[in-house]
Structures are given as C-alpha cells and as structure tokens.
Design an enzyme around this catalytic site. Structure first.
Site, PDB file in Angstrom:
ATOM      1  CG  HIS A   1      23.960  41.251 -11.255  1.00 16.95           C
ATOM      2  ND1 HIS A   1      22.608  41.292 -11.522  1.00 16.95           N
ATOM      3  CD2 HIS A   1      24.302  39.946 -11.225  1.00 16.95           C
ATOM      4  CE1 HIS A   1      22.157  40.055 -11.660  1.00 16.95           C
ATOM      5  NE2 HIS A   1      23.160  39.220 -11.487  1.00 16.95           N
ATOM      6  CB  ALA A   2      24.897  39.265  -6.218  1.00 18.27           C
TER       7      ALA A   2
ATOM      8  CG  HIS B   1      22.728  32.149  -6.213  1.00 17.19           C
ATOM      9  ND1 HIS B   1      22.251  31.176  -7.064  1.00 17.19           N
ATOM     10  CD2 HIS B   1      23.635  32.855  -6.939  1.00 17.19           C
ATOM     11  CE1 HIS B   1      22.829  31.291  -8.247  1.00 17.19           C
ATOM     12  NE2 HIS B   1      23.676  32.303  -8.201  1.00 17.19           N
ATOM     13  CD  GLU B   2      26.003  35.666  -5.844  1.00 13.82           C
ATOM     14  OE1 GLU B   2      27.114  35.260  -6.234  1.00 13.82           O
ATOM     15  OE2 GLU B   2      25.057  35.905  -6.626  1.00 13.82           O
TER      16      GLU B   2
ATOM     17  CG  HIS C   1      28.507  31.017  -7.275  1.00 11.80           C
ATOM     18  ND1 HIS C   1      28.372  30.107  -8.304  1.00 11.80           N
ATOM     19  CD2 HIS C   1      27.570  31.978  -7.517  1.00 11.80           C
ATOM     20  CE1 HIS C   1      27.381  30.509  -9.118  1.00 11.80           C
ATOM     21  NE2 HIS C   1      26.884  31.628  -8.666  1.00 11.80           N
TER      22      HIS C   1
ATOM     23  CD  GLU D   1      25.126  30.601 -11.657  1.00 10.44           C
ATOM     24  OE1 GLU D   1      24.578  31.085 -10.641  1.00 10.44           O
ATOM     25  OE2 GLU D   1      26.164  31.081 -12.156  1.00 10.44           O
TER      26      GLU D   1
ATOM     27  CG  HIS E   1      23.040  37.733 -16.529  1.00 12.07           C
ATOM     28  ND1 HIS E   1      22.128  38.357 -15.697  1.00 12.07           N
ATOM     29  CD2 HIS E   1      23.682  36.822 -15.762  1.00 12.07           C
ATOM     30  CE1 HIS E   1      22.216  37.840 -14.477  1.00 12.07           C
ATOM     31  NE2 HIS E   1      23.144  36.903 -14.485  1.00 12.07           N
TER      32      HIS E   1
ATOM     33  CE1 TYR F   1      22.560  32.513 -12.607  1.00  8.16           C
ATOM     34  CE2 TYR F   1      22.479  33.450 -14.819  1.00  8.16           C
ATOM     35  CZ  TYR F   1      23.047  33.406 -13.555  1.00  8.16           C
ATOM     36  OH  TYR F   1      24.094  34.240 -13.244  1.00  8.16           O
TER      37      TYR F   1
END
Ligand code: KAW
Ligand code: ZN
Length: 647
Positions: free
Chosen positions: A375-376, A405-406, A409, A433, A535, A545
């Site tokens: 999971h990323a 998305h990553e 962060h 997020e 999660h 999210y």
C-alpha cells in the site's frame, strides 16, 4: 508519515509508544485533556521547546528508519527491531510530556508557543503502561503483516478443484499451494478491474476477504480495547474522539453530515446510471432496477472507485478513450518515468523538486525477492534531508494519479521543513491528502494529457466533455460515500455504539445505506470485511480522504483563479502557473502552525474558512444535468431487506 507527538500517532501506524505513566510523582492528572502544570516561566518554556525540537527530530529519525526497514522488508528480525525502537521512542515521548506539562502554558503570551505546548500535552498511545503498549504495537505489526502478505488462489484452479473434487489425490494440495500466489497488488487489483465474469469476480472478492479481513478479526477486537485505553488516558472518551481532535472543530460531525447531504444527489444520479449499465451487461436476474449494486461488479475490490467500469458505461462511446493506460504501456513507460512526469508538474509551478536522497532510497517498484507493505505511502524522516515514497507502481493511468498523490505528501513535507517539528504536519489530515490530488485534477485534463503525449487526439466538443467529466466522476463522486462510511463504522466501534458481536453486520448496513452496494455472497459475523481494506489493519484514519475529496475542489478553484483561468472549472490546467504555485506554497509552508481554518482562508483569498461542497458541485455541474436527464424516468436510490446479501 512523520513522527512527533500526538499528531503523528494519528498519522503513522507504528510510531506508537510508552511505559507506565502512573509512576509519575507529581499530581498532574494524566487522564485529563491538554494537561498543564504550574511553572509560569514562559522564557524557560521556550528554551525547553528548543531542546525538545532537536531531540525529537533525532528520535523521530530512528523511529521512522525502523518503520521503513520493516515496511520494505517484512521479516521477523525487522519486526522485533521496530517493536524495540517503538518502546524507546515512547520513553522519549513520556519524558517530553512530563517536562512539557509542568508548565502553566495555557497562560503563556505567545500563541505559537501555546500551540506547541498544546500539541505536546497530548501523549498519545505512549500513555499506556508498557505491557499494554507492547501488546498494542505487536498487534498492529501483525495485522499489517497479515494484510500485506495475504495471497489467494486463481479462479482457474478453483474451477478445476470443484470439477474434479471427487477424484483428487494427494498431489492436489501441493499444486494448489504452488499456484496460490496471487497478491492484491498487482494481480487481484487487475482481475477486479478487467474481468467481466460475474462468478470469477465473486470468487476473487470472497477469497480476498477470507485470506485478509477474516484472519484479523480477533486481533482487531483486542486492538480496539487497547486503543480506547490509550485514548482515555489522554482524556478522550474513546479513540474515535481522539482522532477527530486533529480537525480542531466542535462542529466536525455536523459539518460532515451536511456536506454528505449536499453531495448525495450527485452520487444517487451516478449510481442510478451505472446500475442501469450494469443491468444491461450482467442481466436483471443479478441486479434489481431499484436495488443496490453488487459490490464486486464495480471494478474495484471495495467498490470505492468505479473507474473499472468506464469502458462499457461511457456516455458517448466511440470517442478517444480517456484512460491512457494503453499509451503508457505502448510507450514502454517505467515507474521512474511516471515519477519524473509528476515531479515535472510540481516544478512547473515553481514548487520544490524531489531531493537526491528521495531518488536514491524510494521503493517505486514491487520487489520480487521479499515481502513488503505494498500500500503506497510517503515518508518524512524528520532530518530535513531524507524523504521517500514506497509504492508498488503498476503502469496504469490510475497509478500515475497515485504517484502525484504521494508526491503531494512529499511536497508538503518539503514546504513545511523549516517549521518546528511539532508543526510539520498538514493544516489538517485532509489537507495532506489533497495536495497531490489537486495537481492530478489538472494533469488528467485531455488537453494536458495531449501536451505530454499521452493522448493523440482529443474530443473537444460537448459530448467529449461529458465523457471526460464522467471519467472523473467515476474516480471522485463514487468515492465519497466510502470515504465517509469507513470512519463512521470505526467511530461506532471505538465508542461502543456498535458491539463487537455485530461489527460485520453494521459494516454492511453502512455500505448499503451510503454506497448502495451489497455483497455477492452472504456475510456473517464469522467474516470481518472492514479488515479487508488496508486502513483498518493499518490503523490509518480515513475521514481525511472524504475531507480531501471535498476541499481539493476548493483548492482547485482557488488555484485556477490565481492562474487566471477562465471558463469552466473542469477545463482548468494550472500547469506552469507560478501564481498558482506561489499560493499553494504559502499554504503548505504553514504546516500545522495555525488552525486549518486560517490556511483555508489564505487559500481561498479570504472567501471562506470552511469546508465547502460548492466547488465540487460546480465542477461536475454539466455532468449532473446530463445524468438527471438520463435518469428522469428511472428510480434513484435503492432498497433492500437484508444488507448482508444481494437481493
Ligand atoms: C484515494 C486518494 C487519492 C486518489 C485516489 C484515491 N482512491 C482512494 C483513495 C483513498 C486511499 C485509498 O487507497 O483507499 N488512498 C491511500 O491510501 C493512499 C496512501 C496514502 O498516501 O494516503 C498513505 C496511507 C498511509 C498512511 C499511514 C501509513 C501508511 C499508509 N498516506 C501517507 O503516506 C501519508 C503521508 C503523509 C501524511 C499523511 C499520510
Ligand atoms: Zn495519501
């Protein structure tokens, strides 16, 4: 993922901590919220914070390093190292908490100093006595391990086994085991997205839940008890309440419910349209025209996004496809290429590039020689140098969006790097997020995809626009009820409003009520379906999210205005706009130094300091009008007598 105090505990799965606090000799109440003492010396308090900050960064570095070592190589040795390190880190946190809470910080003059002490005065799970903390950490590590290493057998083998089940010899079990190697990323994800075989999908859907969630159930029950013990030691009624504290709002629950009410018509219209297309494909013996949608037919293991059904549900078929996956494969694109594309977008806005250690240490492809947590995630090593992403990147458009998305962060980490460690967090978890997703909204536009040679031709006409908005709705609108219900479920478990005997039934009640989906095979309290979603075993709060999917459209609108965009919101691409980059960077640099409402005010140029559904509704408006017209003679919504099996 970072690591300092309470706010981190909420973000990071394993950066948990402690030993027995009861031994503290002073008489400060450890089960009150935001504990303070009687030392009024603000200058001394300030000095304490300076010392704390240096030590915290070092301790955090070691803690994150051991987390990373385990997550990227799931061995027993790495797990033991992590567990040991977590206890050391907890000792440090308790020490810091004891010192911090000796100050009468609530009377301090400087608001930033007060805010730093406020954060420090919540100890998190380190408040637990050592034995309980150890148990909590062990359960956390083992649940994540079970989830991340879970495998299933292929459907083809299943068919063979049932066909030949009468005359099978001993050879079967060994050949079965040899073949039972399908993992979630990429194998099972691909099957869910690509297969249109009802029975195969139902098989894979159930097999995944049998091999992941079901195995975790007992451990999760104990995990909830221990988490609540910790929350109560911090002055909260339960862990759900403690999680919600990161939003610093008295009206958070009402605000969420109001947002959902405003968004429900969008969801219902999308749901009704997709349901009709699925009935055409799978038959009205499988799906009722006024019933919920079978959860395994939506192209995703959790029915949380519906991009998988785009190809056969498109409003205007025959136009250039908006899923650029085939082009990516044809161009022999690598994971590294995808990360380079993403970084280039960030730098086009004048934002920071990924530093050299990022490229050196990130894991961007699934290793073949060991088990990892696929999971990323995006990691901050707290030393101002080391930042990494871990992602089992598949060469698909969806993963290209996840890369953005990553990287969002990481960009946030880089922007708030000069803040004190306690402020190196998102304005709220939803902000963190939202960053990468905001950029991805521009990247996904047909014009942009053409500019970066991922689309050859674009349909620049009203029908093409509807197709485009529909494809984005399958990512964003479909997700909203899932993003909301995950934590509605968990908050119910933590508060005890949902008893452990009805955990799974309650899950399906929420899935029916909010998403309008139903399970293809009967679910019971032997199962534990929430545990089949990362999660839950990974102990990562999820409402962030939902918040992100709402506020990212507020951000998109604000940045598009800064970029001087004119015309409909869905056509905006902020690529190369230094003005948009400057505004975004201003907000990101704040970290959590101010309540998020202030960050929101800056972002929107003073227009609002709240979450607001208006921009997402504006963005999708042409599609909503189109869907309403399509649905005018049909039922919206769904009914079912039993949420634990499709009618
Ligand atoms: C989603 C989000 C954006 C676009 C499309 C999407 N589809 C679904 C989602 C929601 C969610 C999901 O897959 O269900 N997305 C993720 O989980 C992405 C992973 C993450 O970047 O959010 C990652 C999750 C994580 C948290 C804690 C430990 C391990 C993994 N979060 C972070 O890496 C992170 C980094 C900095 C601060 C906070 C979180
Ligand atoms: Zn994320």
């Amino acid at each position: 993922m970072g690591t300092t105090g309470f706010w981190i505990v909420l973000l990071c799965t394993f950066t948990i901590t402690s030993t027995s606090l009861g031994a503290s000799s002073n008489n400060r109440d450890i089960s009150a919220k935001y504990v303070s003492g009687d030392n009024p010396d603000e200058a001394e308090g300030f000095e304490f914070l300076q010392t704390y900050d240096k030590r915290a960064s070092q301790e955090c570095y070691l803690s994150v390093l051991s987390n990373w070592a385990y997550a990227t190589n799931l061995t027993e040795e790495n797990k033991q190292n992590l567990l040991e390190r977590s206890l050391v880190y907890a000792e440090f946190q308790k020490e810091a908490w004891k010192n911090a809470t000796s100050f009468a910080w609530k009377q301090f003059k400087n608001p930033s100093t007060r805010r730093l002490f406020k954060f420090l005065s919540i100890l998190g799970t380190a408040a637990l006595p050592t034995e309980k903390l150890k148990e909590l950490n062990e359960i956390s590590a083992s649940m994540e391990d079970t989830y991340s290493t879970s495998k299933i057998c292929p459907y083809s083998l299943q068919v063979v086994i049932t066909d030949e089940s009468e005359n099978l010899d001993d050879d079967k079990s060994s050949s079965e085991e040899e073949n039972c190697t399908l993992s979630l990323e990429p194998d099972i994800t691909r099957i869910l997205k690509k297969s249109q075989n009802y029975d195969e999908l139902a098989y894979v859907w159930k097999a995944w839940r049998d091999s992941s969630g079901k195995k975790i159930r007992k451990r999760y029950e104990r995990f909830v008890e221990l988490s609540n013990d910790a929350a109560r030691l911090n002055g909260f009624a339960d862990m759900g309440e403690m999680w919600r504290e990161s939003y610093e709002s008295d009206t958070f629950l009402e605000d969420l419910e109001n947002l959902w009410k405003q968004l429900l018509p969008l969801y219902e219209n999308l749901h009704a349209y997709v349901r009709r297309k699925l009935i055409s494909k799978y038959g009205n013996d499988k799906i009722r025209p006024d019933g919920p949608i079978p959860a395994h037919l939506l192209g995703n293991m959790w029915a949380q996004d519906w991009a998988g059904v785009q190809e056969f549900t498109e409003p205007y078929p025959g136009k250039p496809s908006l899923d650029v996956t085939p082009q990516m494969v044809e161009q022999n694109m690598t994971a590294l290429d995808m990360f380079n594309i993403s970084e280039e977008f960030f730098s086009s806005l004048g934002l920071k590039e990924m530093p050299p250690p990022f490229w050196e240490h990130s894991v961007i492809e699934k290793p073949t020689d060991r088990e990892i947590v696929c999971h990323a995630s995006a990691w901050d090593f707290c030393n101002g140098k080391d930042y990494r992403i871990k992602q089992c990147t598949d060469i698909t458009m969806q993963d290209l969006i996840t890369v953005h998305h990553e990287m969002g962060h990481i960009e946030y980490y880089l922007q708030y790097a000069d803040q004190p460690s306690l402020f190196r967090e998102g304005a709220n978890p939803g902000f963190h997020e939202a960053v990468g997703d905001v950029l991805a909204l521009s990247v996904s536009t047909p014009k942009h995809l053409k500019a970066i040679s991922l689309l050859n031709e674009i349909a620049d006409d009203p029908e093409g626009d509807i197709n485009y908005l529909y494809s984005i709705a399958l990512d964003k609108i479909s997700f909203l009820p899932f993003g909301y219900l995950m934590d509605l479920w968990r908050w119910g478990i933590f508060s005890g409003n949902t008893s452990v005997e009805e955990m799974n039934t309650k899950w399906w009640e929420l899935r029916l009520k909010y998403q309008g989906v139903c399970p293809p095979v009967k679910r019971t309290e032997e199962d534990f379906d929430p545990g089949a979603k990362y999660h839950i075993p990974g102990n990562t709060p999820y409402i962030r999210y939902f918040v992100s999917f709402v506020i990212q459209f507020q951000f998109h609108k604000a940045l598009c205005e800064a970029a001087g965009h004119e015309g409909p919101l869905y056509k905006c691409d902020i690529y190369q706009s230094k003005e948009a980059g400057k505004l975004l960077s201003q907000v990101l640099q704040l970290g959590s130094s101010k309540p998020w409402t202030e960050a929101m005010k800056i972002m929107t140029g003073g227009k609002t300091n709240k979450m607001d559904a208006a921009p997402i509704i504006e963005y999708f408006d042409p599609l909503i009008q189109w869907l309403k017209e399509q649905n005018k003679n049909y039922t919206l919504g769904w009914t079912s007598n039993d949420p634990t099996i499709c009618p």
